[in-house]
Design a protein around this motif. Structure first.
Motif, short mmCIF file in Angstrom:
data_model
loop_
_atom_site.label_atom_id
_atom_site.label_comp_id
_atom_site.label_asym_id
_atom_site.label_seq_id
_atom_site.Cartn_x
_atom_site.Cartn_y
_atom_site.Cartn_z
N LYS A 185 0.67 -0.93 0.46
CA LYS A 185 0.32 0.20 0.10
C LYS A 185 0.98 1.67 0.05
O LYS A 185 0.72 2.36 -0.88
CB LYS A 185 -1.04 0.44 1.17
N THR A 186 1.91 1.58 0.90
CA THR A 186 2.59 1.87 0.98
C THR A 186 3.60 2.46 -0.37
O THR A 186 4.04 3.31 -0.60
CB THR A 186 3.67 2.43 1.70
N PHE A 187 3.87 1.34 -1.13
CA PHE A 187 4.89 1.83 -2.49
C PHE A 187 3.80 2.21 -3.72
O PHE A 187 3.94 2.82 -4.54
CB PHE A 187 5.22 0.23 -2.65
N VAL A 188 2.58 1.92 -3.62
CA VAL A 188 0.73 1.89 -4.03
C VAL A 188 1.31 3.35 -3.95
O VAL A 188 0.65 4.66 -4.94
CB VAL A 188 -0.03 1.22 -4.41
N LYS A 189 0.71 4.27 -3.16
CA LYS A 189 0.50 5.89 -2.56
C LYS A 189 1.83 6.49 -3.28
O LYS A 189 1.65 7.73 -3.44
CB LYS A 189 0.87 5.96 -1.37
N GLY A 190 3.14 5.85 -3.01
CA GLY A 190 4.36 6.60 -3.84
C GLY A 190 3.83 6.62 -5.13
O GLY A 190 4.92 7.37 -5.74
N ASN A 191 3.49 5.84 -5.63
CA ASN A 191 3.18 5.60 -7.09
C ASN A 191 1.92 5.65 -7.23
O ASN A 191 1.60 4.95 -8.21
CB ASN A 191 4.09 4.01 -8.26
N PRO A 192 1.54 6.87 -7.73
CA PRO A 192 -0.27 6.91 -8.27
C PRO A 192 -0.55 6.35 -9.65
O PRO A 192 -1.39 6.32 -10.06
CB PRO A 192 0.01 8.18 -8.43
N LYS A 193 0.57 5.82 -10.90
CA LYS A 193 0.29 5.44 -11.83
C LYS A 193 0.07 3.90 -12.28
O LYS A 193 -0.67 3.89 -12.76
CB LYS A 193 1.43 5.74 -12.31
N ILE A 194 0.66 3.37 -10.55
CA ILE A 194 -0.47 1.90 -10.71
C ILE A 194 -1.73 2.21 -10.37
O ILE A 194 -1.93 1.46 -10.67
CB ILE A 194 0.01 1.60 -9.33
N ILE A 195 -2.34 3.17 -9.42
CA ILE A 195 -3.83 3.10 -9.25
C ILE A 195 -5.11 3.29 -10.74
O ILE A 195 -5.20 2.76 -11.14
CB ILE A 195 -3.80 4.31 -8.34
N GLN A 196 -3.63 4.44 -11.46
CA GLN A 196 -4.77 4.66 -12.65
C GLN A 196 -4.76 3.46 -13.63
O GLN A 196 -5.05 2.86 -14.43
CB GLN A 196 -3.70 5.98 -13.24
N GLU A 197 -3.76 2.45 -13.01
CA GLU A 197 -3.03 0.97 -13.86
C GLU A 197 -4.34 0.42 -14.01
O GLU A 197 -4.85 -0.16 -15.17
CB GLU A 197 -1.98 0.03 -14.06
N VAL A 198 -4.62 0.27 -12.36
CA VAL A 198 -5.71 -0.94 -12.51
C VAL A 198 -6.69 0.02 -12.41
O VAL A 198 -8.29 -0.67 -13.45
CB VAL A 198 -5.48 -0.87 -10.69
N ARG A 199 -7.27 1.68 -12.69
CA ARG A 199 -8.32 1.54 -13.16
C ARG A 199 -8.80 1.61 -14.40
O ARG A 199 -10.54 1.70 -15.01
CB ARG A 199 -9.07 2.82 -12.37
N SER A 200 -7.86 2.11 -15.13
CA SER A 200 -8.06 2.01 -16.92
C SER A 200 -8.32 0.41 -16.86
O SER A 200 -8.96 -0.02 -17.67
CB SER A 200 -7.00 2.37 -17.59
N GLY A 201 -8.04 -0.99 -16.01
CA GLY A 201 -8.37 -2.17 -16.44
C GLY A 201 -7.08 -2.62 -17.01
O GLY A 201 -7.44 -4.14 -17.46
N LYS A 202 -6.18 -2.16 -17.29
CA LYS A 202 -4.94 -2.63 -17.83
C LYS A 202 -4.39 -3.16 -16.73
O LYS A 202 -4.04 -5.33 -17.61
CB LYS A 202 -3.85 -1.84 -18.52
#
Length: 140
Positions: free
Chosen positions: A14-31
């Motif tokens: 979770k800490t890693f994801v918060k530091g790299n917000p592009k990961i969240i966009q990757e999941v939201r886009s369905g990739k």
């Protein structure tokens, strides 16, 4: 109700994801899915080349700020906590009642809709010929 303790590796992810917000966009886009990303992170580590696409080389002004992300995260976590604290049987009852109400509304709409199967069946079963115009005048 007691909160479940999250595994330390999940907290680190979770800490890693918060530091790299592009990961969240990757999941939201369905990739990708969270499960896939977590497994890659767990097996490959944070320094692997897989994560180079998600690292911020420079901060963009059109991306949401950390405050916006934390507010969204807090609101989603509060919604999830609320759902966890609900009685499942009560929630199932509410869903069943809502389903019945929607079915009833659908039935009424289908009866009132012109040209629908229910309204044509009602006309055929009535045995009387309905007037074609707005006035019911009869010829002598």
């Amino acid at each position: 109700m007691e909160k479940k303790k999250i595994h330390p590796s999940v907290e680190a992810f979770k800490t890693f994801v918060k530091g790299n917000p592009k990961i969240i966009q990757e999941v939201r886009s369905g990739k990708a899915t969270w499960q896939e990303l977590y497994e890659d992170w767990y097996l490959l580590g944070e320094e692997d080349a897989r994560w180079d696409n998600f690292r911020d080389s420079k901060t963009s002004t059109d991306q949401p700020t950390d405050a916006d992300n934390s507010n969204k995260t807090m609101s989603m976590s509060s919604v999830m906590d609320s759902l966890k604290n609900m009685d499942q049987n009560q929630l199932q009852g509410y869903i069943a009642n809502l389903s019945q109400a929607l079915g009833t509304i659908q039935g009424v709409i289908s009866q009132l809709a012109p040209g629908s199967a229910a309204s044509t069946n009602a006309t055929k079963n009535s045995g009387q010929k309905q007037p074609t115009g707005p006035f019911s005048f009869r010829k002598d």
